[in-house]
Design a protein around this motif. Structure first.
Motif, mmCIF file in Angstrom:
data_model
loop_
_atom_site.group_PDB
_atom_site.id
_atom_site.type_symbol
_atom_site.label_atom_id
_atom_site.label_comp_id
_atom_site.label_asym_id
_atom_site.label_seq_id
_atom_site.Cartn_x
_atom_site.Cartn_y
_atom_site.Cartn_z
ATOM 1 N N SER A 32 0.841 -1.190 0.000
ATOM 2 C CA SER A 32 0.000 0.000 0.000
ATOM 3 C C SER A 32 0.878 1.242 0.000
ATOM 4 N N VAL A 33 1.439 1.582 1.099
ATOM 5 C CA VAL A 33 2.228 2.801 1.175
ATOM 6 C C VAL A 33 3.710 2.474 1.356
ATOM 7 N N MET A 34 4.558 3.268 0.724
ATOM 8 C CA MET A 34 6.015 3.188 0.879
ATOM 9 C C MET A 34 6.493 4.569 1.303
ATOM 10 N N GLY A 35 7.442 4.607 2.218
ATOM 11 C CA GLY A 35 7.851 5.913 2.694
ATOM 12 C C GLY A 35 9.259 5.960 3.233
ATOM 13 N N TRP A 36 9.691 7.171 3.502
ATOM 14 C CA TRP A 36 10.996 7.424 4.093
ATOM 15 C C TRP A 36 10.809 8.213 5.383
ATOM 16 N N TYR A 37 11.500 7.783 6.411
ATOM 17 C CA TYR A 37 11.536 8.470 7.694
ATOM 18 C C TYR A 37 12.996 8.773 8.002
ATOM 19 N N ARG A 38 13.222 9.675 8.948
ATOM 20 C CA ARG A 38 14.596 9.960 9.361
ATOM 21 C C ARG A 38 14.642 10.213 10.858
ATOM 22 N N GLN A 39 15.825 9.941 11.399
ATOM 23 C CA GLN A 39 16.030 10.164 12.825
ATOM 24 C C GLN A 39 17.410 10.769 13.032
ATOM 25 N N ALA A 40 17.416 11.973 13.551
ATOM 26 C CA ALA A 40 18.665 12.666 13.875
ATOM 27 C C ALA A 40 19.029 12.360 15.329
#
Length: 118
Positions: A32-40
């Protein structure tokens, strides 16, 4: 099970560009959904961008106009084109994929480091 393999991170100067890729493999039902996350460092993981099977997208306000998310459904791959990078974009970037098989299953990649520094 679904495995996600990310690539494309690295060190880049401010104003530069990088392209991240995340390929899904394994027993894949409907994505369904594909995404990018980030963590600093010292911060919580945050959504950068996601893209639905319909093609609709969401972007964090801080990256709108600079980042572009896209997907290749035939290859089960999602991309993140990052332009005009800033030092504040420095983080570990994680790919996330949701699949549907009677219910939603969420998978995460191992993360790829993006460092923006002169």
């Amino acid at each position: 099970q679904v495995q996600l393999v990310e690539s494309g991170g690295g060190l880049v100067q401010p104003g530069g560009s990088l392209r991240l890729s995340c390929a899904a493999s394994g027993t894949i039902s409907r994505i369904s959904v594909m995404g990018w996350y980030r963590q600093a460092p010292g911060k919580e993981r945050e959504l950068v961008a996601d893209i639905y099977s319909s093609g609709s997208t969401d972007y964090a306000g801080s990256v709108k106009g600079r980042f572009t998310i896209s997907r290749d459904n035939a290859k089960n791959t999602v991309y993140l084109q990052m332009n005009s990078l800033k030092p504040e974009d420095t983080a570990v970037y994680y790919c996330r994929v949701d699949t549907i098989n009677w219910k939603v299953y969420t998978y995460w990649g191992q993360g790829t480091q993006v460092t923006v520094s002169s």
